[in-house]
Design an enzyme around this catalytic site. Sequence first.
Site, PDB file in Angstrom:
ATOM      1  N   ALA A 305      12.641   4.569  29.223  1.00  9.37           N
ATOM      2  CA  ALA A 305      11.368   4.761  30.046  1.00  9.37           C
ATOM      3  C   ALA A 305      10.269   5.064  29.407  1.00  9.37           C
ATOM      4  O   ALA A 305       8.934   4.885  29.314  1.00  9.37           O
ATOM      5  CB  ALA A 305      11.318   5.408  31.397  1.00  9.37           C
ATOM      6  N   ASP A 351     -16.966  -0.805  -7.967  1.00 11.29           N
ATOM      7  CA  ASP A 351     -17.308  -1.173  -9.476  1.00 11.29           C
ATOM      8  C   ASP A 351     -18.757  -1.901  -9.467  1.00 11.29           C
ATOM      9  O   ASP A 351     -19.161  -2.386  -8.466  1.00 11.29           O
ATOM     10  CB  ASP A 351     -16.380  -2.586  -9.575  1.00 11.29           C
ATOM     11  CG  ASP A 351     -15.215  -2.509 -10.743  1.00 11.29           C
ATOM     12  OD1 ASP A 351     -15.514  -1.166 -11.454  1.00 11.29           O
ATOM     13  OD2 ASP A 351     -14.589  -3.113 -10.999  1.00 11.29           O
ATOM     14  N   GLU A 442     -25.165 -15.994 -23.851  1.00 13.01           N
ATOM     15  CA  GLU A 442     -25.460 -17.423 -24.232  1.00 13.01           C
ATOM     16  C   GLU A 442     -25.672 -18.162 -22.931  1.00 13.01           C
ATOM     17  O   GLU A 442     -26.733 -18.973 -23.162  1.00 13.01           O
ATOM     18  CB  GLU A 442     -24.506 -18.014 -25.022  1.00 13.01           C
ATOM     19  CG  GLU A 442     -24.166 -17.262 -26.493  1.00 13.01           C
ATOM     20  CD  GLU A 442     -23.576 -18.019 -27.468  1.00 13.01           C
ATOM     21  OE1 GLU A 442     -22.879 -18.972 -27.344  1.00 13.01           O
ATOM     22  OE2 GLU A 442     -23.870 -17.863 -28.640  1.00 13.01           O
ATOM     23  N   ARG A 677     -19.089   4.583 -17.980  1.00 12.62           N
ATOM     24  CA  ARG A 677     -18.218   4.515 -19.273  1.00 12.62           C
ATOM     25  C   ARG A 677     -16.823   5.326 -18.923  1.00 12.62           C
ATOM     26  O   ARG A 677     -16.352   6.254 -19.663  1.00 12.62           O
ATOM     27  CB  ARG A 677     -19.080   5.391 -20.615  1.00 12.62           C
ATOM     28  CG  ARG A 677     -18.897   4.882 -21.801  1.00 12.62           C
ATOM     29  CD  ARG A 677     -19.326   3.858 -22.272  1.00 12.62           C
ATOM     30  NE  ARG A 677     -19.284   3.196 -23.388  1.00 12.62           N
ATOM     31  CZ  ARG A 677     -18.943   1.848 -23.482  1.00 12.62           C
ATOM     32  NH1 ARG A 677     -18.781   0.790 -22.631  1.00 12.62           N
ATOM     33  NH2 ARG A 677     -18.745   1.213 -24.957  1.00 12.62           N
ATOM     34  N   LYS A 683     -10.540   7.064 -13.056  1.00 17.83           N
ATOM     35  CA  LYS A 683     -10.746   6.429 -11.667  1.00 17.83           C
ATOM     36  C   LYS A 683      -9.392   7.191 -10.795  1.00 17.83           C
ATOM     37  O   LYS A 683      -9.968   7.601  -9.506  1.00 17.83           O
ATOM     38  CB  LYS A 683     -10.582   5.010 -11.341  1.00 17.83           C
ATOM     39  CG  LYS A 683     -11.537   4.293 -11.919  1.00 17.83           C
ATOM     40  CD  LYS A 683     -11.286   2.874 -11.460  1.00 17.83           C
ATOM     41  CE  LYS A 683     -12.566   1.795 -11.794  1.00 17.83           C
ATOM     42  NZ  LYS A 683     -12.403   0.603 -11.365  1.00 17.83           N
ATOM     43  N   ASN A 767       4.261   4.631  30.591  1.00 20.16           N
ATOM     44  CA  ASN A 767       5.353   5.191  30.242  1.00 20.16           C
ATOM     45  C   ASN A 767       5.486   6.580  30.959  1.00 20.16           C
ATOM     46  O   ASN A 767       6.481   6.973  31.526  1.00 20.16           O
ATOM     47  CB  ASN A 767       5.565   5.610  28.592  1.00 20.16           C
ATOM     48  CG  ASN A 767       5.794   4.325  27.819  1.00 20.16           C
ATOM     49  OD1 ASN A 767       4.954   3.723  27.330  1.00 20.16           O
ATOM     50  ND2 ASN A 767       6.904   3.849  27.896  1.00 20.16           N
ATOM     51  N   GLU A 770       6.523   5.771  34.541  1.00 23.07           N
ATOM     52  CA  GLU A 770       7.816   5.442  34.233  1.00 23.07           C
ATOM     53  C   GLU A 770       8.723   6.544  34.416  1.00 23.07           C
ATOM     54  O   GLU A 770       9.819   6.917  35.034  1.00 23.07           O
ATOM     55  CB  GLU A 770       8.601   4.386  33.317  1.00 23.07           C
ATOM     56  CG  GLU A 770       7.869   3.116  33.529  1.00 23.07           C
ATOM     57  CD  GLU A 770       7.701   2.388  31.996  1.00 23.07           C
ATOM     58  OE1 GLU A 770       8.410   2.881  31.414  1.00 23.07           O
ATOM     59  OE2 GLU A 770       7.204   1.299  32.097  1.00 23.07           O
TER      60      GLU A 770
END
Length: 1041
Positions: A305, A351, A442, A677, A683, A767, A770
């Site tokens: 219970a 990031d 590019e 850098r 990290k 509960n 109970e």
Amino acid sequence: MENAHTKTVEEVLAYFGVNESTGLSLEQVKKLKEKWGSNELPAEEGKTLLELVIEQFEDLLVRILLLAACISFVLAWFEEGEETITAFVEPFVILLILVANAIVGVWQERNAENAIEALKEYEPEMGKVYRQDRKSVQRIKARDIVPGDIVEVAVGDKVPADIRITSIKSTTLRVDQSILTGESVSVIKHTDPVPDPRAVNQDKKNMLFSGTNIAAGKAMGVVIATGVNTEIGKIRDEMVATEQERTPLQQKLDEFGEQLSKVISLICIAVWIINIGHFNDPVHGGSWIRGAIYYFKIAVALAVAAIPEGLPAVITTCLALGTRRMAKKNAIVRSLPSVETLGCTSVICSDKTGTLTTNQMSVCRMFILDKVEGDSCSLNEFTVTGSTYAPMGEVHKDDKLIKCSQYDGLVELATICALCNDSSLDYNEAKGVYEKVGEATETALTCLVEKMNVFDTDLKGLSRIERANACNSVIKQLMKKEFTLEFSRDRKSMSVYCTPNKPSRTSMSKMFVKGAPEGVIDRCTHVRVGNAKIPLSSGIKQKIMSVIREWGTGRDTLRCLALATHDNPPRKEEMNLEDSSNFINYETNLTFVGCVGMLDPPRIEVASSIKLCKQAGIRVIMITGDNKGTAVAICRRIGIFVEDEDVSTKAFTGREFDELSLAAQRDACHHARCFARVEPSHKSKIVEFLQSFDEITAMTGDGVNDAPALKKAEIGIAMGSGTAVAKTASEMVLADDNFSTIVAAVEEGRAIYNNMKQFIRYLISSNVGEVVCIFLTAALGFPEALIPVQLLWVNLVTDGLPATALGFNPPDLDIMNKPPRNPKEPLISGWLFFRYLAIGCYVGAATVGAAAWWFIAADGGPRVTFYQLSHFLQCKEDNPDFSGVDCVVFESPYPMTMALSVLVTIEMCNALNSLSENQSLMRMPPWENIWLVGAICLSMSLHFLILYVEPLPIIFQITPLNVTQWLMVLKISLPVILLDETLKYVARNYLEPGKDSVQPATKPCSLSACTEGVSWPFVFITLPLVIWLYSTDTNFSDMFW
């Protein structure tokens, strides 16, 4: 070999005792193999399935349930008579729950272990080496390569080990090492020593790292590290050493489980001890052992219970629903518990490239020369709109839209951009976006040509695929590219030799050059003004360089490229193209045409997301491999730093951070908002420092190098475009790589936690009820009101559905205006504990009362006295206290049915109470959460199912009820709403008088103020029903006199 990058080629070869042209002898190979082992990452020794399964049963509550199941099973084995079958239902159901929970747990653990295995996909199968047993190069399995081996790599190869380059056999050697360093463009390598022993991997330009790819060129080198000693091997070791932390919610539930298990043990022992005097009662046949076993069964029922068996399932369902909502916002959650952890995130380490920015280089400014007078000149400066690779954008001068075809300088500038270029744009139909083919820099120039449209090409009616390179194609039809002089480090430029497609006397061959401004301008002798060619004086050069310097620093920090032309280059037959050291001689006497400035622009929506983070008390830290100037400039653009904020103590490079003392590093992590850098090890270090301040950290990453930090942070967030290793080491994947998605996920996490608090409290109060019920029946000596199989049904099914529906409560409007919650704050505070204890006591008393009503006062009941009921175990035919009472009535299923029906109905009322922590039902009616109304209806339907559909009543030992009995059930159940409304009123007005309270608690509330916000439809529907219910006759008062 340590610091091989600082040594000369000769020193490295001498260290290994090897000749570059012949390689190692077989004897050397054998010795080195014995010393260093195979060149492979060892397979991760994960936990066996059995170990994982056993781990799932280390939880105290689970162990108590397991014990209860075993005891129930043993007792069921010795059960006699009709109850034999039903006795086995209970242990079977408990075991089923435990198995289901274990399967979910094992599945989640298995997911977490795959990250280390995913690293193996970066190991090449084969490698090309020179060894003394053969004259030519030989292909061998990469795992057989040893330190000292001479290895050859060429375009397309995966580097088989960490290699110090000894010679480059092509004009240039470009390597894509993004998986390891996160650099978005390929890196040009050389053979010269890098004298700095503390250089980061990005700066070790004479090294090739295991698992990276050769993008262009061919080279030879000597292997300096294999297997776990390589850079990728070090990452693996770091990941193996990183233990997964338990999430704040898991820690809370662990603490709660421990407290609950202690309370359960105490109550079970107490119930058993209270009843020692009853062990010899006649009903047990006078056997002390039988009496002990009977009360032992009651103690087991108590344990069942008190444990909210439905809680794991409801939490999993709520989190799974949360993940679906997050997936719609492009956040794919891989680990369910992390959904809730997101809600208490206090620091987001993001990031820069691709998350805060678009990772799509775009030209935003350019200039050509306007006029030259003597030693001074004026420039025509232009700005360009559009921040992605889409070939749409406008060119402005002084904020006015212009036509590029009207400026001769711009026509020539566009021609150089289109021809001195090997990249193009491609329209991805599946994603509906334009993408780069080739180098980012590019591609930015290709895109600029499309936006400029210098020949006024008609672009209407073109499909998106045709539109991608339409303007570039026009220019490329005018001239033919004969050959390319590749980029080299010494001249920092590249050029193309072009001849006209339609030769004439006026048109002739040309060389178009692009490169770093200082290198190109030093080789210019003239400048282009309109169509004229004017000598370049020092004054003009100074003016050009000052503008370029200004663009390269400050708020923009643009990456500048100078564009120039050689109007009459030597004939191609006269040029020696074998030796790249000659290229600089052909790129002289140039004419400067113009300059373009480009950047990786911030995402449009990021600034508002960072503002939202500040409101929500979340610190955003940018962590990038890029240089500090660019990083700080982007931080200012998006609001991490304000325009003129002093960043000396708030922005650090990896090198600057390493040079600080431990205390200063800790302090830096407390205040910093930008790290540039950096290497992967930084990290992990930053995460550790933040965790020491009890911060809950979300860390983003996409490369293999980010995996250890992703695994270490409470929330590792991988990019959708990232590597498999990063994804498998993370808790969440951003499908769109967008920072704003993280903020949306944090908001969702906060809402989920609030809802979770509601249903955890709801289940726990059930509960408590109970436990009180079983404790009361045992203490008062009543017959069992509830048996374990009924309790399991209530805990799992009838309570589980409304609890799940509480996960759909709408989020608070001000959810992102509050600071992150303290992960250490208790799930249930002192006042709330009292509240649920009070509610639980009522639930328990009402349940026992319903059973007692049937015995004492019901029309169809035996109408025994209270004394007879509390001493029912002494009931025998020859006992004068029980004259006229048939002892069989004490085993009737009716009282149990009444108790179970009251318990279920009260729980439904309790679910309504849980709609809001402190808000009244009259102001927040049930239809605020329509899912809850549906769940309550479904739960009641299931209760009717076990009551009225054979053979379910036999399994649950209950029987159908009549109308009078149902009216009594409702009368006993509804007061729980009144009780909780009173407790909410106290909380609102006296304990937590916040925004809701209209008047100060001391003043009497005026009628209009008190009724403001009341849901009158709810009042008008419920009030007549309640009045009618309590006016019906159910012999309620007969219980008391």
